[in-house]
Design a protein around this motif. Structure first.
Motif, PDB file in Angstrom:
ATOM      1  N   MET A  97      10.277  -2.988 -14.902  1.00  0.00           N
ATOM      2  CA  MET A  97      11.215  -2.038 -15.514  1.00  0.00           C
ATOM      3  C   MET A  97      12.549  -2.031 -14.772  1.00  0.00           C
ATOM      4  O   MET A  97      13.467  -1.301 -15.141  1.00  0.00           O
ATOM      5  CB  MET A  97      10.645  -0.610 -15.444  1.00  0.00           C
ATOM      6  N   GLY A  98      12.625  -2.792 -13.681  1.00  0.00           N
ATOM      7  CA  GLY A  98      13.856  -2.844 -12.901  1.00  0.00           C
ATOM      8  C   GLY A  98      13.920  -1.806 -11.795  1.00  0.00           C
ATOM      9  O   GLY A  98      14.954  -1.621 -11.158  1.00  0.00           O
ATOM     10  N   ILE A  99      12.817  -1.098 -11.547  1.00  0.00           N
ATOM     11  CA  ILE A  99      12.794  -0.102 -10.464  1.00  0.00           C
ATOM     12  C   ILE A  99      12.411  -0.836  -9.172  1.00  0.00           C
ATOM     13  O   ILE A  99      11.372  -1.507  -9.133  1.00  0.00           O
ATOM     14  CB  ILE A  99      11.739   1.004 -10.736  1.00  0.00           C
ATOM     15  N   PRO A 100      13.238  -0.708  -8.113  1.00  0.00           N
ATOM     16  CA  PRO A 100      12.902  -1.390  -6.860  1.00  0.00           C
ATOM     17  C   PRO A 100      11.480  -1.025  -6.423  1.00  0.00           C
ATOM     18  O   PRO A 100      11.145   0.156  -6.323  1.00  0.00           O
ATOM     19  CB  PRO A 100      13.931  -0.856  -5.856  1.00  0.00           C
ATOM     20  N   THR A 101      10.659  -2.047  -6.215  1.00  0.00           N
ATOM     21  CA  THR A 101       9.244  -1.838  -5.933  1.00  0.00           C
ATOM     22  C   THR A 101       8.834  -2.707  -4.755  1.00  0.00           C
ATOM     23  O   THR A 101       9.202  -3.880  -4.698  1.00  0.00           O
ATOM     24  CB  THR A 101       8.405  -2.237  -7.181  1.00  0.00           C
ATOM     25  N   LEU A 102       8.109  -2.110  -3.825  1.00  0.00           N
ATOM     26  CA  LEU A 102       7.564  -2.889  -2.716  1.00  0.00           C
ATOM     27  C   LEU A 102       6.062  -2.661  -2.703  1.00  0.00           C
ATOM     28  O   LEU A 102       5.591  -1.522  -2.690  1.00  0.00           O
ATOM     29  CB  LEU A 102       8.200  -2.452  -1.391  1.00  0.00           C
ATOM     30  N   ASP A 103       5.325  -3.770  -2.738  1.00  0.00           N
ATOM     31  CA  ASP A 103       3.878  -3.691  -2.869  1.00  0.00           C
ATOM     32  C   ASP A 103       3.218  -4.202  -1.580  1.00  0.00           C
ATOM     33  O   ASP A 103       3.876  -4.787  -0.727  1.00  0.00           O
ATOM     34  CB  ASP A 103       3.448  -4.542  -4.076  1.00  0.00           C
ATOM     35  N   GLY A 104       1.932  -3.960  -1.455  1.00  0.00           N
ATOM     36  CA  GLY A 104       1.206  -4.438  -0.273  1.00  0.00           C
ATOM     37  C   GLY A 104       1.556  -3.671   0.982  1.00  0.00           C
ATOM     38  O   GLY A 104       1.476  -4.211   2.083  1.00  0.00           O
ATOM     39  N   LEU A 105       1.926  -2.393   0.826  1.00  0.00           N
ATOM     40  CA  LEU A 105       2.264  -1.577   2.002  1.00  0.00           C
ATOM     41  C   LEU A 105       1.021  -0.976   2.660  1.00  0.00           C
ATOM     42  O   LEU A 105       1.111  -0.391   3.733  1.00  0.00           O
ATOM     43  CB  LEU A 105       3.224  -0.455   1.600  1.00  0.00           C
ATOM     44  N   GLY A 106      -0.121  -1.136   2.011  1.00  0.00           N
ATOM     45  CA  GLY A 106      -1.352  -0.529   2.520  1.00  0.00           C
ATOM     46  C   GLY A 106      -1.900  -1.258   3.735  1.00  0.00           C
ATOM     47  O   GLY A 106      -1.183  -1.957   4.447  1.00  0.00           O
ATOM     48  N   ALA A 107      -3.212  -1.103   3.915  1.00  0.00           N
ATOM     49  CA  ALA A 107      -3.840  -1.574   5.158  1.00  0.00           C
ATOM     50  C   ALA A 107      -3.856  -3.091   5.264  1.00  0.00           C
ATOM     51  O   ALA A 107      -3.636  -3.822   4.298  1.00  0.00           O
ATOM     52  CB  ALA A 107      -5.270  -1.035   5.228  1.00  0.00           C
TER      53      ALA A 107
END
Ligand SMILES: [Zn+2]
Length: 397
Positions: free
Chosen positions: A356-366
């Protein structure tokens, strides 16, 4: 301690104080994780998932969050928690899921247990530790900011935990998209990548198709020529479908399950294939979908039916994603650590928000290994700096 002194933050710095704060609370984080792991929550068991939702809701409301339960009929309920900020900034969205792929009873053979630095259990990595990290990062922010609290969080924060991520997120997707639309950024607390704990800045999009072929049954001995062999037709289609793979574009097509026929002495009337499609770029979605839908019969006496489609768009490494990663890397650097990034083939709900074009950062978990497998585990020693990174990002983005 040894790992910290080896690669820790600068002595006397704010970053070091924060790391020390979470190091002191490491056992508390572990016990929160076990609490969540010990409430089993397979995606297909609404009662079980709802039970965990209630327990998690209670924890977030103890932190002062406003809980909103989105009722879902066929899946577990989805949980939204809002924390009002004392600034006019857009909220940051903390995204995750509390369903797991493990059936009830898995705990009996896979208890939440620490063995050395490893903590095991069903869903411990994917992603109950992510939920625990959210809780502890928020509790820390509350603690650190209590002097200048003025009745609000340093910024508005929304948490969304869904119940159906492991089964495609059909039920929760509209909620995820509606909340992402209002957010400044989305932080996804899914497991990190590899044992160095890289964050995920690109994920492939995922499609699923079912290809059904119908022929005509007959006796393989008496009436061989009256039959129309659906398996033979499907075999030819599988060759065609597999040829759609284009590795240079990061586009893969995998025929993963085939079925058909009833007995060796019957010319089979039915055969079907289930196909997994992955795309790295959204611009390839329409093309591969069209190819799948316009498969043509080799034997015109057969019928072919194709259903399915691309259900998760790819998360591409847009400028917004890259900027968010740069912020995370800077926070990690202060904490004395080089945060890597990775592009992965698997999808998550971050795919929806990023596309959707929203800045997203994934894999921040453990940090850990073995998601969805009997050896699923996290590394306990990595929890403090993960929590410090998440808390820092919530403030910074
Ligand atoms: Zn997950």
């Amino acid at each position: 301690m040894s790992s910290l002194s080896r690669r820790g933050a600068k002595p006397g710095s704010e970053a070091q104080r924060r790391l020390a704060y979470f190091n002191e609370r490491r056992d508390e984080i572990v016990s929160t994780i076990c609490e969540l792991v010990e409430i089993e929550s397979p995606s297909d068991n609404k009662a079980a998932v709802d039970r965990l939702a209630d327990a998690v809701a209670q924890k977030f409301s103890q932190l002062g969050g406003k809980v909103r339960i989105h009722q879902a009929k066929d899946f577990g309920n989805h949980l939204q928690v809002d924390f009002a900020g004392n600034s006019a900034a857009k909220p940051v969205l903390l995204l995750g899921h509390y369903d797991t792929v493990y059936p009830l009873g898995t705990l009996a053979t896979m208890p939440c247990r620490a063995v050395g630095d490893k903590l095991t259990g069903p869903g411990v990595l994917d992603m109950k530790s992510g939920i625990a990290l959210m809780l502890h990062a928020l509790a820390a922010l509350q603690d650190w900011h209590k002097e200048d609290w003025h009745g609000g969080w340093p910024r508005p924060i929304t948490v969304l935990l869904v119940s159906d991520e492991e089964v495609g997120s059909d039920s929760s997707r509209p909620i995820t998209e509606a909340l992402a639309k209002k957010a400044a950024a989305v932080l996804v607390l899914e497991p990190s990548y590899g044992l160095q704990g890289a964050v995920k800045t690109a994920r492939k999009g995922v499609g699923e198709y079912l290809v059904k072929v119908t022929g005509k049954a007959s006796h393989a001995g008496l009436d061989f020529q009256k039959g129309v062999n659906a398996i033979l037709e499907l075999a030819r289609q599988i060759e065609k479908i597999s040829s759609f793979t284009d590795l240079k574009k990061g586009l893969t097509v995998n025929v993963g399950i085939v079925s058909g026929g009833s007995r060796t002495n019957v010319v089979p009337a039915d055969a079907a294939a289930q196909v997994d499609v992955r795309i790295a770029r959204i611009k390839d979605a329409a093309g591969i979908d069209k190819k799948m839908r316009s498969l043509r019969l080799f034997n015109r006496k057969c019928k072919i039916e194709i259903t399915g489609g691309i259900n998760r768009p790819p998360m591409e490494r847009t400028a917004g994603v890259a900027a968010l990663y740069a912020q995370a890397a800077a926070i990690a650097r202060d904490l004395g650590w080089k945060l890597g990034e990775a592009a992965v083939g698997g999808g998550s709900d971050g795919n929806f928000t990023a596309s959707m074009g929203i800045p997203t950062l994934d894999g921040l978990g453990a940090v850990g290994d073995g998601a969805h497998a009997p050896h699923e585990h996290i590394l306990i020693s990595e929890l403090p700096r993960r929590a410090a990174l998440i808390a820092g990002l919530i403030e910074a983005v």
